[in-house]
Design an enzyme around this catalytic site. Sequence first.
Site, PDB file in Angstrom:
ATOM      1  N   SER A 145       0.836  -1.199   0.000  1.00  0.00           N
ATOM      2  CA  SER A 145       0.000   0.000   0.000  1.00  0.00           C
ATOM      3  C   SER A 145       0.870   1.248   0.000  1.00  0.00           C
ATOM      4  CB  SER A 145      -0.885  -0.014   1.260  1.00  0.00           C
ATOM      5  OG  SER A 145      -1.314   1.288   1.570  1.00  0.00           O
ATOM      6  N   TYR A 159      -0.160  -0.165  10.089  1.00  0.00           N
ATOM      7  CA  TYR A 159      -0.443  -0.799   8.786  1.00  0.00           C
ATOM      8  C   TYR A 159       0.659  -0.419   7.788  1.00  0.00           C
ATOM      9  CZ  TYR A 159      -3.132  -1.260   4.346  1.00  0.00           C
ATOM     10  OH  TYR A 159      -3.569  -1.559   3.071  1.00  0.00           O
TER      11      TYR A 159
HETATM   12  N1  LIG Z   1      -8.408  -0.598  -0.879  1.00  0.00           N
HETATM   13  C1  LIG Z   1      -7.312   0.130  -0.817  1.00  0.00           C
HETATM   14  O1  LIG Z   1      -7.353   1.363  -0.833  1.00  0.00           O
HETATM   15  C2  LIG Z   1      -5.977  -0.538  -0.781  1.00  0.00           C
HETATM   16  C3  LIG Z   1      -4.851   0.231  -1.106  1.00  0.00           C
HETATM   17  C4  LIG Z   1      -3.596  -0.358  -1.100  1.00  0.00           C
HETATM   18  C5  LIG Z   1      -3.458  -1.671  -0.750  1.00  0.00           C
HETATM   19  N2  LIG Z   1      -4.561  -2.398  -0.406  1.00  0.00           N
HETATM   20  C6  LIG Z   1      -4.341  -3.793  -0.038  1.00  0.00           C
HETATM   21  O2  LIG Z   1      -4.991  -4.608  -0.977  1.00  0.00           O
HETATM   22  C7  LIG Z   1      -5.337  -5.859  -0.372  1.00  0.00           C
HETATM   23  C8  LIG Z   1      -6.802  -6.154  -0.618  1.00  0.00           C
HETATM   24  O3  LIG Z   1      -7.560  -5.124  -0.014  1.00  0.00           O
HETATM   25  P1  LIG Z   1      -9.037  -4.727  -0.470  1.00  0.00           P
HETATM   26  O4  LIG Z   1      -9.064  -3.252  -0.543  1.00  0.00           O
HETATM   27  O5  LIG Z   1      -9.462  -5.527  -1.624  1.00  0.00           O
HETATM   28  O6  LIG Z   1      -9.811  -5.113   0.876  1.00  0.00           O
HETATM   29  P2  LIG Z   1     -11.152  -5.921   1.186  1.00  0.00           P
HETATM   30  O7  LIG Z   1     -12.149  -5.706   0.115  1.00  0.00           O
HETATM   31  O8  LIG Z   1     -11.460  -5.545   2.582  1.00  0.00           O
HETATM   32  O9  LIG Z   1     -10.665  -7.467   1.131  1.00  0.00           O
HETATM   33  C9  LIG Z   1      -9.780  -7.964   2.081  1.00  0.00           C
HETATM   34  C10 LIG Z   1      -9.632  -9.453   1.876  1.00  0.00           C
HETATM   35  O10 LIG Z   1      -8.708  -9.944   2.876  1.00  0.00           O
HETATM   36  C11 LIG Z   1      -9.304 -11.017   3.559  1.00  0.00           C
HETATM   37  N3  LIG Z   1      -8.910 -11.058   4.963  1.00  0.00           N
HETATM   38  C12 LIG Z   1      -9.075 -10.071   5.876  1.00  0.00           C
HETATM   39  N4  LIG Z   1      -8.698 -10.492   7.092  1.00  0.00           N
HETATM   40  C13 LIG Z   1      -8.275 -11.774   6.936  1.00  0.00           C
HETATM   41  C14 LIG Z   1      -7.789 -12.755   7.820  1.00  0.00           C
HETATM   42  N5  LIG Z   1      -7.654 -12.541   9.139  1.00  0.00           N
HETATM   43  N6  LIG Z   1      -7.455 -13.969   7.321  1.00  0.00           N
HETATM   44  C15 LIG Z   1      -7.594 -14.223   6.010  1.00  0.00           C
HETATM   45  N7  LIG Z   1      -8.065 -13.341   5.119  1.00  0.00           N
HETATM   46  C16 LIG Z   1      -8.405 -12.124   5.580  1.00  0.00           C
HETATM   47  C17 LIG Z   1     -10.801 -10.793   3.466  1.00  0.00           C
HETATM   48  O11 LIG Z   1     -11.470 -12.049   3.631  1.00  0.00           O
HETATM   49  P3  LIG Z   1     -13.010 -12.186   4.181  1.00  0.00           P
HETATM   50  O12 LIG Z   1     -13.727 -10.964   3.656  1.00  0.00           O
HETATM   51  O13 LIG Z   1     -13.473 -13.471   3.588  1.00  0.00           O
HETATM   52  O14 LIG Z   1     -12.947 -12.230   5.665  1.00  0.00           O
HETATM   53  C18 LIG Z   1     -10.930 -10.210   2.067  1.00  0.00           C
HETATM   54  O15 LIG Z   1     -11.021 -11.246   1.113  1.00  0.00           O
HETATM   55  C19 LIG Z   1      -4.975  -5.724   1.112  1.00  0.00           C
HETATM   56  O16 LIG Z   1      -3.706  -6.300   1.342  1.00  0.00           O
HETATM   57  C20 LIG Z   1      -4.892  -4.219   1.312  1.00  0.00           C
HETATM   58  O17 LIG Z   1      -4.040  -3.893   2.374  1.00  0.00           O
HETATM   59  C21 LIG Z   1      -5.825  -1.881  -0.428  1.00  0.00           C
END
Ligand SMILES: NC(=O)c1ccc[n+]([C@@H]2O[C@H](COP(=O)([O-])OP(=O)(O)OC[C@H]3O[C@@H](n4cnc5c(N)ncnc54)[C@H](OP(=O)(O)O)[C@@H]3O)[C@@H](O)[C@H]2O)c1
Length: 251
Positions: A145, A159
């Site tokens: 991120s 984070y």
């Molecule tokens: N959105 C942003 O702005 C952004 C920016 C930069 C980087 N990221 C990174 O991109 C990645 C995906 O994020 P997203 O935005 O797509 O978020 P999201 O929609 O909240 O999805 C998060 C995913 O991680 C899984 N997860 C969460 N806690 C977990 C745990 N304890 N054990 C196993 N799986 C777990 C969730 O599974 P369940 O829902 O099935 O529990 C879900 O599938 C993350 O690494 C995040 O840090 C996001």
Amino acid sequence: MFESIKGKKVLITGASSGIGAETAKLFASYGAHVGIHYNRNEENAIKLQKDIEDTGGSADVLAGDLLEESTRSDLIQSFIDAFGSIDVLINNAGGVIGNMPFLELDEMSWRDTMALNATAPFFLSRDAFLFMKDNGGGRIINISSISAKYGGSMNTMHYGAAKAALETLTKGFAKAGAPHNILVNCIRGGVIDTPLHSRIERNSPAMEKRISLIPLKRMGKPVDIARLALFLASEAGDFITGEVFTVAGGD
Ligand SMILES: NC(=O)c1ccc[n+]([C@@H]2O[C@H](COP(=O)([O-])OP(=O)(O)OC[C@H]3O[C@@H](n4cnc5c(N)ncnc54)[C@H](OP(=O)(O)O)[C@@H]3O)[C@@H](O)[C@H]2O)c1
């Protein structure tokens, strides 16, 4: 282009939502066999599997809480048992645990945020590495991120630190993997429109201000990240390893 994706066995952690789900769809549309890993959201994971299968793709679901040591130690083997091997690991599961001012942060939130965003990718990558080195190589892609660049916000310093650790692991695994044709890269996402940002947060003045600081003046879409993951996992990424690529609208 991307023909080498066909038939590849690809494990995507956290594929029940947001970036992971979009990545699973995109890889499956290019003929990969996709492992949709989820933690709590079984319904979404199964719906995604069905959507992929309905459009002629191949996918299976795997459950597991990556805060649990047992999941971290068993997930790669479970995937290999079900799929026969592993070609690509995408360490995507992640997020902020304990979104609160750093002055109030408790040790549990620190530990869990580290466990999800850095410890789990380390142990999954290590197990995938052990398999890939005896099987002609593979690809590992870590999802970091922009908070690793800026130190996070005042609520997400822990984070940002965990994602910085993930970027360092990318470099370490890339060095270890090079002699074995294991290529390891990282995508550093900017502000991406996913359920990670709650609806309230997404419409808040703070978020409006944050978006105004992005040169392209919008949030990214999950597919913006998925497309680069596809590129890196395919023949297009054959000569790329140890890199951190920012996909953040110029942020
Ligand atoms: N959105 C942003 O702005 C952004 C920016 C930069 C980087 N990221 C990174 O991109 C990645 C995906 O994020 P997203 O935005 O797509 O978020 P999201 O929609 O909240 O999805 C998060 C995913 O991680 C899984 N997860 C969460 N806690 C977990 C745990 N304890 N054990 C196993 N799986 C777990 C969730 O599974 P369940 O829902 O099935 O529990 C879900 O599938 C993350 O690494 C995040 O840090 C996001």
